[in-house]
Structures are given as structure tokens and as C-alpha cells.
Design a protein around this motif. Sequence first.
Motif, short mmCIF file in Angstrom:
data_model
loop_
_atom_site.label_atom_id
_atom_site.label_comp_id
_atom_site.label_asym_id
_atom_site.label_seq_id
_atom_site.Cartn_x
_atom_site.Cartn_y
_atom_site.Cartn_z
N ASP A 287 -7.50 70.68 14.66
CA ASP A 287 -6.38 69.82 15.02
C ASP A 287 -6.26 69.80 16.54
O ASP A 287 -6.32 70.86 17.18
CB ASP A 287 -5.10 70.38 14.38
N LEU A 288 -6.14 68.62 17.12
CA LEU A 288 -5.96 68.49 18.56
C LEU A 288 -4.62 67.83 18.87
O LEU A 288 -4.16 66.95 18.12
CB LEU A 288 -7.06 67.64 19.18
N ALA A 289 -4.01 68.25 19.96
CA ALA A 289 -2.85 67.52 20.46
C ALA A 289 -3.29 66.10 20.83
O ALA A 289 -4.43 65.88 21.25
CB ALA A 289 -2.26 68.23 21.67
N VAL A 290 -2.39 65.14 20.70
CA VAL A 290 -2.74 63.74 20.93
C VAL A 290 -3.31 63.54 22.33
O VAL A 290 -4.29 62.82 22.53
CB VAL A 290 -1.50 62.84 20.72
N ALA A 291 -2.73 64.21 23.33
CA ALA A 291 -3.17 64.03 24.72
C ALA A 291 -4.58 64.54 24.98
O ALA A 291 -5.18 64.22 26.00
CB ALA A 291 -2.18 64.73 25.66
N ALA A 292 -5.12 65.35 24.05
CA ALA A 292 -6.46 65.92 24.24
C ALA A 292 -7.53 65.20 23.44
O ALA A 292 -8.71 65.56 23.52
CB ALA A 292 -6.44 67.40 23.85
N ARG A 293 -7.15 64.18 22.69
CA ARG A 293 -8.12 63.51 21.83
C ARG A 293 -8.98 62.53 22.61
O ARG A 293 -8.57 62.01 23.65
CB ARG A 293 -7.39 62.81 20.69
N GLY A 294 -10.18 62.30 22.11
CA GLY A 294 -11.08 61.35 22.75
C GLY A 294 -11.86 61.92 23.90
O GLY A 294 -12.56 61.18 24.61
N CYS A 295 -11.77 63.25 24.12
CA CYS A 295 -12.47 63.88 25.25
C CYS A 295 -13.70 64.67 24.84
O CYS A 295 -14.39 65.23 25.69
CB CYS A 295 -11.51 64.81 25.99
N GLY A 296 -13.96 64.75 23.55
CA GLY A 296 -15.11 65.51 23.07
C GLY A 296 -14.86 66.99 22.86
O GLY A 296 -15.79 67.74 22.54
N TYR A 297 -13.61 67.43 23.04
CA TYR A 297 -13.31 68.85 22.90
C TYR A 297 -13.58 69.37 21.49
O TYR A 297 -14.14 70.45 21.31
CB TYR A 297 -11.85 69.13 23.26
N ALA A 298 -13.16 68.61 20.49
CA ALA A 298 -13.32 69.07 19.11
C ALA A 298 -14.79 69.21 18.74
O ALA A 298 -15.18 70.17 18.07
CB ALA A 298 -12.62 68.10 18.16
N SER A 299 -15.62 68.28 19.19
CA SER A 299 -17.05 68.36 18.87
C SER A 299 -17.69 69.60 19.50
O SER A 299 -18.47 70.31 18.86
CB SER A 299 -17.77 67.10 19.35
N GLU A 300 -17.37 69.85 20.77
CA GLU A 300 -17.93 71.03 21.43
C GLU A 300 -17.50 72.30 20.72
O GLU A 300 -18.31 73.21 20.48
CB GLU A 300 -17.47 71.06 22.90
N ALA A 301 -16.21 72.36 20.39
CA ALA A 301 -15.69 73.58 19.77
C ALA A 301 -16.25 73.77 18.36
O ALA A 301 -16.64 74.88 17.99
CB ALA A 301 -14.16 73.52 19.73
N LEU A 302 -16.29 72.70 17.58
CA LEU A 302 -16.76 72.82 16.19
C LEU A 302 -18.23 73.21 16.15
O LEU A 302 -18.66 74.00 15.31
CB LEU A 302 -16.53 71.53 15.42
#
Length: 354
Positions: A287-302
Motif C-alpha cells: 500500500d502506498l500513500a497517494v502522494a508516493a504513487r507513480g514513482c516506481g517505489y512499489a516495484s523496487e520494494a516488491l
Amino acid sequence: MGGDQVDEAVAHASRVLRTAAGLDWSVKAGDLEWSCLKTAEHIACDLVAYAGQLTGRAADAWVPFEISLDEGSGPADAISAIEATGGLLSAVIRTTPPGVRGFHPYPHGSANATGFAAMGVAEVLLHTYDIARALGVDAEPQDELCEAVLAWIFPQVTPARGPEEQWATLLWATGRGTLPGRPRLDKWRWHNSLEIPAGRIALREVSAAAAADLAVGGTGGLSWIEGGPFDGTRTAAQMVTKAYESGVHRPEWGMFALVRVEDEVAVGGMGFHGPPDEEGMVEVGYDLAVAARGCGYASEALDSLSAWALDRPGVSALLAVIEPGNAASQGVVTRTGYVRVSDREENRAYVRRG
């Protein structure tokens, strides 16, 4: 858990030990091989060593120094050394920047300032008990201190059911006592939170204590991006809290905070729904905060979390279950090596295998 708790533990030790300063400290402390005086010296050594690990930014070994009491020192001198080194550790903990970790072998090779605080408090409370037990004085500390130590570095231990049981549970968890319905421990080890690097993101294991704070609307000790933490992160924290209180939480297989390395801002949560099942399958969620979405953070972390999990014994595959309309989340899993399999009820399922 921080400098205030270290100060409180040291003040407790000072009160207890001063009542016995006139007794014979050459006798063995509890079940230890050390004398009471040597055990007090050990407390001071641990406190200053923990401070040194943080200030020295030790990465892969202990900073090569130790302290010892001057020849001819007695109980009063040892107590003064505990007070002095406790003050050093609490000051270091208060001034250590977020994200700094120092070497400690158990269990992942490092600990943050909160971890060193919890270990310092544990060392003080438990070894004060060892000394006091040998000298015949009472050493029971405040319930809140014991509860905090258990929640921060003993997440694998089923928590005490009432305030009066906190101290007994901590003694049992460290092989010093018995509890009804639990076998006595001859081996034990505390657990410092795991950190997994993921490029711009660090995945930091959320302790039972931090999860409990997040679950009721707190920050979990983190600085969050605007709008964070999002609903899913708080729900995950509630799951960790429930599992811990029920005695089924397993360290490493709970929740991680996604922290942006450049500024130590938390942007979301990611983790597991529990340990591997009988077939070696583990379900993941994020789950990401709305302001952090679209930056590729979730893909890197997952990608990093998945690689870490698949390298663990007994894990054969990871499962992600996503609502059909959540195209962004489906994109995250497919970019990180997950492939679609048979749907789970009305949701889409994706699997990544080792």
C-alpha cells in the motif's frame, strides 16, 4: 523505546543496587559464572558498547574497545559506572539520525537506535536482577518497561495477559523463570528488526510496538509523506497487532515500512499475510500513500522483498491477490516477475516462484 527508557532502567538499577552496596559482591550473580561485581561491570560495558556501535557507525563488527572497572573498585564504583555509561547511551540514542544502524549479530547483523535502546534496557533490567537475586534484594522493575522490551525485541514471545505478568514473562523469555503452560527456556535470543535495501527505498520491519501505534492512528515512529500512512497500511498494522497479541506473530513475516532513503520519509507499507504455509506459499500485500504513487517505489520494494523471501528456507512461491480494477497494482506485480494464475474468487491472482 528510546533514551527516556534507558534512563528509567538505569535509575531503577541504581536504586536496587545501592540497597545492597554493603553486601559481598564477590558471590556469583544468579545463574551466571560472573561475580556480582563482574556482572555490574558487564552492564556498563554493554551500555558503552551499544553507544559506540551507533556513534562509530559500525557496519560489520564490534568497535574494538571495551571498558573495565579500575583495580580495587567496589560496588559503589560499579553503580557509578552504570549510571555514567547509561547516560552516554541515552544521549547517543536521542541524537542518532533516523536510518542509522550499527552492527549487532542478532539476528540480521545490525540494529537501529531503538533496537540498541531496547537491548540496553534489557541488559540493565536482567543483570540487575541477576545481582539482586544473589544478594537477596528485590529487583522488579516497572511493568511498562518490561512490556516495551517484550514488544520491541521479543516479538516471537506470546505477550503477558496482565500488567502483573510483564516481569515474569520477560524473565521467562530470557531463561530466568517459569510460566504456567510454557516450557522453561534453556536457549533464547532477542530479535532486532530487519532492513532490506531496495534501491531508493529501504524496507524496515515494523515491530509489534510500532504496529500497535500505527493501528490506532499513530505514526509508528516514522515521518510520513503527506497523506500517509494510507488505509491499507493501518489495516496491515492491525493484523500484526492482532497476531502478536494472539501469540502467532512471526518476526520477518509481518509488515515492513517503505522508507525513502534520501530523506527518511515513509511512503507506504508492504509485507506478508503470515509465514509460509505447508506448501511454501506466502501471500504478499502492499500500500502506498497517494502522494508516493507513480514513482516506481512499489516495484523496487516488491522486487527486493520477493527476492529476499524466495531465498528463505521453506519458501517456494509468493502470491499476490489483487482486485480486478486495480490496474496499477497489477502492473507492479507483473513488472517484478509475477505471472497470473487462476483467480481467487472475484480477484486476480499472481504468483512469483523461486
